[in-house]
Design a protein around this motif. Structure first.
Motif, PDB file in Angstrom:
ATOM      1  N   MET A 224     -48.003 139.971  -3.997  1.00 21.35           N
ATOM      2  CA  MET A 224     -47.008 140.453  -3.059  1.00 21.35           C
ATOM      3  C   MET A 224     -45.791 140.928  -3.863  1.00 21.35           C
ATOM      4  O   MET A 224     -45.330 140.249  -4.765  1.00 21.35           O
ATOM      5  N   THR A 225     -45.261 142.102  -3.506  1.00 18.19           N
ATOM      6  CA  THR A 225     -44.088 142.631  -4.205  1.00 18.19           C
ATOM      7  C   THR A 225     -42.824 141.895  -3.747  1.00 18.19           C
ATOM      8  O   THR A 225     -42.845 141.174  -2.736  1.00 18.19           O
ATOM      9  N   HIS A 226     -41.740 142.089  -4.473  1.00 11.29           N
ATOM     10  CA  HIS A 226     -40.460 141.480  -4.080  1.00 11.29           C
ATOM     11  C   HIS A 226     -40.047 141.948  -2.687  1.00 11.29           C
ATOM     12  O   HIS A 226     -39.578 141.158  -1.871  1.00 11.29           O
ATOM     13  N   LEU A 227     -40.221 143.243  -2.418  1.00 12.13           N
ATOM     14  CA  LEU A 227     -39.854 143.788  -1.120  1.00 12.13           C
ATOM     15  C   LEU A 227     -40.701 143.175  -0.005  1.00 12.13           C
ATOM     16  O   LEU A 227     -40.181 142.843   1.068  1.00 12.13           O
ATOM     17  N   GLU A 228     -41.976 142.988  -0.255  1.00 11.07           N
ATOM     18  CA  GLU A 228     -42.847 142.362   0.740  1.00 11.07           C
ATOM     19  C   GLU A 228     -42.435 140.908   0.972  1.00 11.07           C
ATOM     20  O   GLU A 228     -42.444 140.431   2.113  1.00 11.07           O
ATOM     21  N   THR A 229     -42.066 140.214  -0.081  1.00 11.97           N
ATOM     22  CA  THR A 229     -41.617 138.820   0.047  1.00 11.97           C
ATOM     23  C   THR A 229     -40.355 138.735   0.893  1.00 11.97           C
ATOM     24  O   THR A 229     -40.256 137.904   1.805  1.00 11.97           O
ATOM     25  N   ILE A 230     -39.403 139.609   0.606  1.00  8.44           N
ATOM     26  CA  ILE A 230     -38.158 139.623   1.390  1.00  8.44           C
ATOM     27  C   ILE A 230     -38.447 140.004   2.837  1.00  8.44           C
ATOM     28  O   ILE A 230     -37.925 139.393   3.769  1.00  8.44           O
ATOM     29  N   GLY A 231     -39.296 141.005   3.029  1.00  5.47           N
ATOM     30  CA  GLY A 231     -39.643 141.432   4.385  1.00  5.47           C
ATOM     31  C   GLY A 231     -40.305 140.315   5.179  1.00  5.47           C
ATOM     32  O   GLY A 231     -40.003 140.112   6.362  1.00  5.47           O
ATOM     33  N   ALA A 232     -41.182 139.569   4.546  1.00  6.10           N
ATOM     34  CA  ALA A 232     -41.847 138.446   5.227  1.00  6.10           C
ATOM     35  C   ALA A 232     -40.835 137.372   5.601  1.00  6.10           C
ATOM     36  O   ALA A 232     -40.897 136.800   6.694  1.00  6.10           O
ATOM     37  N   TRP A 233     -39.881 137.112   4.698  1.00  6.67           N
ATOM     38  CA  TRP A 233     -38.852 136.113   4.989  1.00  6.67           C
ATOM     39  C   TRP A 233     -37.982 136.569   6.167  1.00  6.67           C
ATOM     40  O   TRP A 233     -37.722 135.800   7.087  1.00  6.67           O
ATOM     41  N   VAL A 234     -37.554 137.830   6.165  1.00  6.03           N
ATOM     42  CA  VAL A 234     -36.733 138.355   7.259  1.00  6.03           C
ATOM     43  C   VAL A 234     -37.507 138.287   8.573  1.00  6.03           C
ATOM     44  O   VAL A 234     -36.977 137.858   9.600  1.00  6.03           O
ATOM     45  N   ALA A 235     -38.766 138.679   8.539  1.00  6.96           N
ATOM     46  CA  ALA A 235     -39.591 138.676   9.748  1.00  6.96           C
ATOM     47  C   ALA A 235     -39.834 137.267  10.275  1.00  6.96           C
ATOM     48  O   ALA A 235     -40.054 137.074  11.468  1.00  6.96           O
ATOM     49  N   SER A 236     -39.759 136.266   9.405  1.00  4.54           N
ATOM     50  CA  SER A 236     -40.015 134.889   9.840  1.00  4.54           C
ATOM     51  C   SER A 236     -38.894 134.326  10.709  1.00  4.54           C
ATOM     52  O   SER A 236     -39.097 133.368  11.438  1.00  4.54           O
ATOM     53  N   GLY A 237     -37.713 134.934  10.614  1.00 10.51           N
ATOM     54  CA  GLY A 237     -36.578 134.443  11.409  1.00 10.51           C
ATOM     55  C   GLY A 237     -35.904 133.222  10.817  1.00 10.51           C
ATOM     56  O   GLY A 237     -35.029 132.616  11.448  1.00 10.51           O
ATOM     57  N   ALA A 238     -36.278 132.834   9.612  1.00 14.58           N
ATOM     58  CA  ALA A 238     -35.676 131.662   8.971  1.00 14.58           C
ATOM     59  C   ALA A 238     -34.197 131.926   8.685  1.00 14.58           C
ATOM     60  O   ALA A 238     -33.799 133.040   8.367  1.00 14.58           O
ATOM     61  N   ALA A 239     -33.388 130.896   8.828  1.00 15.17           N
ATOM     62  CA  ALA A 239     -31.959 131.025   8.557  1.00 15.17           C
ATOM     63  C   ALA A 239     -31.716 131.116   7.057  1.00 15.17           C
ATOM     64  O   ALA A 239     -32.397 130.472   6.260  1.00 15.17           O
ATOM     65  N   ALA A 240     -30.748 131.921   6.697  1.00 17.82           N
ATOM     66  CA  ALA A 240     -30.374 132.033   5.282  1.00 17.82           C
ATOM     67  C   ALA A 240     -29.566 130.807   4.885  1.00 17.82           C
ATOM     68  O   ALA A 240     -28.798 130.274   5.689  1.00 17.82           O
ATOM     69  N   PRO A 241     -29.711 130.356   3.654  1.00 16.32           N
ATOM     70  CA  PRO A 241     -28.911 129.222   3.183  1.00 16.32           C
ATOM     71  C   PRO A 241     -27.421 129.563   3.230  1.00 16.32           C
ATOM     72  O   PRO A 241     -27.026 130.726   3.170  1.00 16.32           O
ATOM     73  N   GLU A 242     -26.588 128.548   3.332  1.00 11.81           N
ATOM     74  CA  GLU A 242     -25.139 128.747   3.452  1.00 11.81           C
ATOM     75  C   GLU A 242     -24.572 129.564   2.303  1.00 11.81           C
ATOM     76  O   GLU A 242     -23.719 130.424   2.514  1.00 11.81           O
ATOM     77  N   ASP A 243     -25.013 129.327   1.070  1.00 13.02           N
ATOM     78  CA  ASP A 243     -24.457 130.087  -0.053  1.00 13.02           C
ATOM     79  C   ASP A 243     -24.797 131.575   0.057  1.00 13.02           C
ATOM     80  O   ASP A 243     -24.002 132.435  -0.315  1.00 13.02           O
ATOM     81  N   VAL A 244     -25.949 131.884   0.622  1.00 10.99           N
ATOM     82  CA  VAL A 244     -26.344 133.277   0.827  1.00 10.99           C
ATOM     83  C   VAL A 244     -25.482 133.902   1.923  1.00 10.99           C
ATOM     84  O   VAL A 244     -25.004 135.031   1.789  1.00 10.99           O
ATOM     85  N   ARG A 245     -25.254 133.174   3.015  1.00  9.88           N
ATOM     86  CA  ARG A 245     -24.395 133.683   4.090  1.00  9.88           C
ATOM     87  C   ARG A 245     -22.971 133.903   3.586  1.00  9.88           C
ATOM     88  O   ARG A 245     -22.330 134.897   3.912  1.00  9.88           O
ATOM     89  N   ARG A 246     -22.466 132.993   2.755  1.00  8.84           N
ATOM     90  CA  ARG A 246     -21.114 133.121   2.200  1.00  8.84           C
ATOM     91  C   ARG A 246     -21.023 134.366   1.321  1.00  8.84           C
ATOM     92  O   ARG A 246     -20.071 135.143   1.412  1.00  8.84           O
TER      93      ARG A 246
END
Length: 84
Positions: A1-23
Motif C-alpha cells: 500500500m502506498t503512503h497516499l493509500e494509507t492516508i486515504g484509508a485512515w481518513v475514510a475510517s473516520g478515526a479521530a486525529a491525535p491531539e498533537d496532529v490537531r494542534r
C-alpha cells in the motif's frame, strides 16, 4: 500500500486525529490565514487577485483573500499564491 493509500484509508475510517496532529493542523491553518492577510495588502497580492478575476470563473469555492466566489481550481490557485 502506498503512503497516499494509507492516508486515504485512515481518513475514510473516520478515526479521530491525535491531539498533537490537531494542534499542528490548527497552527498551519492560522499560519496560512496570516500569510493571506499579509499578502493581500501587497502589490503582488493585487496582481494575483486581478489575474484570478480576469479568468472570469464562477463557482462555489472561496478566495480567502477577498471572499470572491470562484471555481475550485481558481480558488486553490489564489489561496496557494496568497499564502506563500
Amino acid at each position: 500500500m502506498t503512503h497516499l493509500e494509507t492516508i486515504g484509508a485512515w481518513v475514510a475510517s473516520g478515526a479521530a486525529a491525535p491531539e498533537d496532529v490537531r494542534r499542528a493542523a490548527r497552527a498551519q491553518v492560522i499560519d496560512m490565514a496570516a500569510a493571506v492577510h499579509a499578502t493581500v495588502r501587497s502589490g503582488i497580492g493585487r496582481v494575483v487577485l486581478d489575474g484570478i478575476a480576469a479568468l472570469g470563473s464562477t463557482g462555489k469555492a472561496t478566495s480567502l483573500a477577498d471572499g470572491a466566489r470562484v471555481g475550485a481550481v481558481d480558488a486553490a490557485m489564489a489561496n496557494a499564491a496568497m499564502s506563500m
